[in-house]
Design a protein around this motif. Structure first.
Motif, PDB file in Angstrom:
ATOM      1  N   LEU A 340      -3.224   0.115  -2.384  1.00 22.76           N
ATOM      2  CA  LEU A 340      -4.361  -0.723  -2.029  1.00 22.76           C
ATOM      3  C   LEU A 340      -3.939  -2.103  -1.534  1.00 22.76           C
ATOM      4  O   LEU A 340      -4.711  -2.790  -0.877  1.00 22.76           O
ATOM      5  CB  LEU A 340      -5.287  -0.884  -3.247  1.00 22.76           C
ATOM      6  CG  LEU A 340      -5.833   0.426  -3.848  1.00 22.76           C
ATOM      7  CD1 LEU A 340      -6.677   0.116  -5.080  1.00 22.76           C
ATOM      8  CD2 LEU A 340      -6.662   1.184  -2.814  1.00 22.76           C
ATOM      9  N   GLU A 341      -2.711  -2.495  -1.859  1.00 24.74           N
ATOM     10  CA  GLU A 341      -2.273  -3.843  -1.530  1.00 24.74           C
ATOM     11  C   GLU A 341      -1.828  -3.922  -0.069  1.00 24.74           C
ATOM     12  O   GLU A 341      -1.199  -3.008   0.463  1.00 24.74           O
ATOM     13  CB  GLU A 341      -1.126  -4.277  -2.448  1.00 24.74           C
ATOM     14  CG  GLU A 341      -1.491  -4.303  -3.931  1.00 24.74           C
ATOM     15  CD  GLU A 341      -1.255  -2.977  -4.633  1.00 24.74           C
ATOM     16  OE1 GLU A 341      -1.043  -1.963  -3.931  1.00 24.74           O
ATOM     17  OE2 GLU A 341      -1.282  -2.951  -5.878  1.00 24.74           O
ATOM     18  N   ARG A 342      -2.137  -5.038   0.571  1.00 24.36           N
ATOM     19  CA  ARG A 342      -1.800  -5.257   1.974  1.00 24.36           C
ATOM     20  C   ARG A 342      -1.200  -6.649   2.144  1.00 24.36           C
ATOM     21  O   ARG A 342      -1.483  -7.557   1.352  1.00 24.36           O
ATOM     22  CB  ARG A 342      -3.051  -5.159   2.865  1.00 24.36           C
ATOM     23  CG  ARG A 342      -3.782  -3.828   2.805  1.00 24.36           C
ATOM     24  CD  ARG A 342      -3.072  -2.756   3.624  1.00 24.36           C
ATOM     25  NE  ARG A 342      -3.849  -1.521   3.696  1.00 24.36           N
ATOM     26  CZ  ARG A 342      -3.785  -0.540   2.809  1.00 24.36           C
ATOM     27  NH1 ARG A 342      -2.974  -0.666   1.769  1.00 24.36           N
ATOM     28  NH2 ARG A 342      -4.505   0.555   2.940  1.00 24.36           N
ATOM     29  N   ALA A 343      -0.378  -6.811   3.176  1.00 22.02           N
ATOM     30  CA  ALA A 343       0.147  -8.138   3.496  1.00 22.02           C
ATOM     31  C   ALA A 343      -1.015  -9.075   3.788  1.00 22.02           C
ATOM     32  O   ALA A 343      -1.990  -8.713   4.456  1.00 22.02           O
ATOM     33  CB  ALA A 343       1.079  -8.048   4.697  1.00 22.02           C
ATOM     34  N   GLY A 344      -0.922 -10.299   3.246  1.00 21.17           N
ATOM     35  CA  GLY A 344      -1.990 -11.292   3.406  1.00 21.17           C
ATOM     36  C   GLY A 344      -3.004 -11.281   2.289  1.00 21.17           C
ATOM     37  O   GLY A 344      -3.842 -12.185   2.201  1.00 21.17           O
ATOM     38  N   GLN A 345      -2.942 -10.286   1.408  1.00 22.53           N
ATOM     39  CA  GLN A 345      -3.912 -10.163   0.332  1.00 22.53           C
ATOM     40  C   GLN A 345      -3.542 -11.065  -0.842  1.00 22.53           C
ATOM     41  O   GLN A 345      -2.373 -11.195  -1.205  1.00 22.53           O
ATOM     42  CB  GLN A 345      -3.981  -8.706  -0.126  1.00 22.53           C
ATOM     43  CG  GLN A 345      -5.043  -8.421  -1.183  1.00 22.53           C
ATOM     44  CD  GLN A 345      -5.117  -6.941  -1.499  1.00 22.53           C
ATOM     45  OE1 GLN A 345      -4.282  -6.164  -1.064  1.00 22.53           O
ATOM     46  NE2 GLN A 345      -6.130  -6.546  -2.256  1.00 22.53           N
ATOM     47  N   ASP A 346      -4.552 -11.706  -1.436  1.00 23.50           N
ATOM     48  CA  ASP A 346      -4.340 -12.501  -2.644  1.00 23.50           C
ATOM     49  C   ASP A 346      -4.339 -11.585  -3.863  1.00 23.50           C
ATOM     50  O   ASP A 346      -5.185 -10.686  -3.987  1.00 23.50           O
ATOM     51  CB  ASP A 346      -5.443 -13.558  -2.790  1.00 23.50           C
ATOM     52  CG  ASP A 346      -5.361 -14.631  -1.716  1.00 23.50           C
ATOM     53  OD1 ASP A 346      -4.245 -14.861  -1.197  1.00 23.50           O
ATOM     54  OD2 ASP A 346      -6.397 -15.205  -1.372  1.00 23.50           O
ATOM     55  N   VAL A 347      -3.386 -11.810  -4.752  1.00 20.06           N
ATOM     56  CA  VAL A 347      -3.251 -10.958  -5.932  1.00 20.06           C
ATOM     57  C   VAL A 347      -2.915 -11.810  -7.148  1.00 20.06           C
ATOM     58  O   VAL A 347      -2.559 -12.993  -7.023  1.00 20.06           O
ATOM     59  CB  VAL A 347      -2.131  -9.900  -5.737  1.00 20.06           C
ATOM     60  CG1 VAL A 347      -2.523  -8.879  -4.684  1.00 20.06           C
ATOM     61  CG2 VAL A 347      -0.798 -10.568  -5.390  1.00 20.06           C
TER      62      VAL A 347
END
Length: 363
Positions: A340-347
């Motif tokens: 589900l994680e993508r580059a640019g995503q806040d985590v």
């Protein structure tokens, strides 16, 4: 019982100290990995054990007997060199028999022993082939059979898999360990490859600048390194430098990084006078959460960040995450068919205080 013992061994070449006060033991049937970067002294240590170099100080002891002054052929060692050192003009059979002939074995005994060794390394039927007619993996097995044929007291393997491609190295690691265990060989494996050292050795001895910096079971070396050098050399790691603070609960302390981040870390086993420490977190110990609305009933570290890169590497996914605008943290997750994680995503990144490895700064 210790078959091999090194006591305060030092070897110099002019003013350069290649091996510096090295001590360790190897028990009967044990496989020990001697691990370190190029130039750390591991191959020189092997040469001192085998008798190709004489120690300037200290002792090399085989089963209670000091080897001082004994040449290589006077020590009952089996050697497997990095390039295998097979005789190109000899057949497989003749290569394996070489050490037995040098020791004056009778012809019938030699043929029987060679047959046993070729069975052991799964090369029955290859007796009449020459090294040039063999694959790299087959050459490695011939060299191993030759080193074991003489029933050595100690087997010394110098980068035994380094000449092979990555896939074949992985396949032969298990095979090599299985063969050595089957004949109960007391073995030292010299390598710079951490995976090779950890998978082959029951015990790992880490060297740096001619010294032994840590030794122990592979799991202990990985999970509880004593210095930053060992932690960085064994596996991937994320680092924070800072100052340790007050106790927050039993076994846990505050930690403030130079960049102003606050963390919870385990109690150090030894306190330094300056309270300056480096903190290591292994990538696989970090959990990536797509929301920061997290609640926990136990102390935990939580850092907000932004994914900068995602690399799919077969069974694992590697993430590079920017934290506080300056720290780049690497995290690893197992691929379960979806990501589900993508580059640019806040985590939000979470990890337990006890997932932090704490070592003195500049160690």
């Amino acid at each position: 019982m210790s078959v091999l013992e090194l006591l305060h061994v030092t070897k110099r070449f002019g003013t350069f100290v290649a091996v510096d006060d090295v001590s360790f033991t190897v028990d009967k049937g044990q496989i020990v990995s001697l691990l370190g970067p190029s130039g750390c002294g591991k191959t020189t240590t092997l040469r001192v054990i085998s008798g190709f170099e004489e120690a300037d100080q200290g002792s090399v002891i085989f089963s209670g007997k000091d080897m001082k002054g004994r040449r290589p052929y006077e020590r009952n060692v089996g050697l497997l060199f990095q390039d295998y050192a097979l005789f190109p003009h000899m057949t497989v059979e003749q290569n394996v028999a070489y050490g037995l002939k040098q020791r004056g074995f009778e012809k019938t005994g030699i043929l029987s022993r060679v047959g046993e060794m070729l069975d052991l390394v799964k090369l029955k039927g290859f007796e009449k082939r020459r090294p040039s007619q063999l694959s790299g993996g087959q050459q490695q097995r011939v060299a191993l059979a030759r080193s074991l044929a003489i029933s050595p007291e100690v087997v010394l393997l110098d980068e035994p898999l380094s000449a092979l491609d990555a896939k074949l190295r992985q396949e032969l690691r298990f095979e090599l360990k299985e063969i050595l265990s089957e004949v109960d060989a007391t073995t030292i494996v010299v390598t710079h490859d951490q995976e090779e050292a950890m998978s082959l050795g029951e015990r790992v001895i880490v060297m740096s600048d001619g010294k032994v910096v840590q030794q122990g079971p592979p799991t202990e070396i990985y999970a509880s390194p004593r210095t930053r050098f060992v932690a960085e050399f064994i596996g991937r790691s994320n680092w924070f430098s800072g100052v340790i603070g007050a106790v927050t609960e039993p076994g846990v302390r505050d930690f403030k990084t130079g960049g102003g981040l606050g963390l919870l870390v385990p109690e150090p086993t030894e306190m330094t006078t300056s309270n300056d420490y480096d903190i290591c977190i292994r990538p696989e110990r970090i959990q990536i959460n797509v929301t920061d609305n997290l609640s926990h009933n136990h102390p935990i570290n939580t850092l907000s960040g932004t994914i900068r890169d995602v690399a799919h590497l077969g069974a694992d996914i590697h993430f590079v995450i920017e934290v506080a605008g300056r720290h780049l943290i690497t995290a690893t997750e197992q691929y379960n068919g979806q990501s589900l994680e993508r580059a640019g995503q806040d985590v939000a990144l979470t990890f337990s205080p006890h997932d932090c490895i704490i070592v003195p700064s500049n160690s």
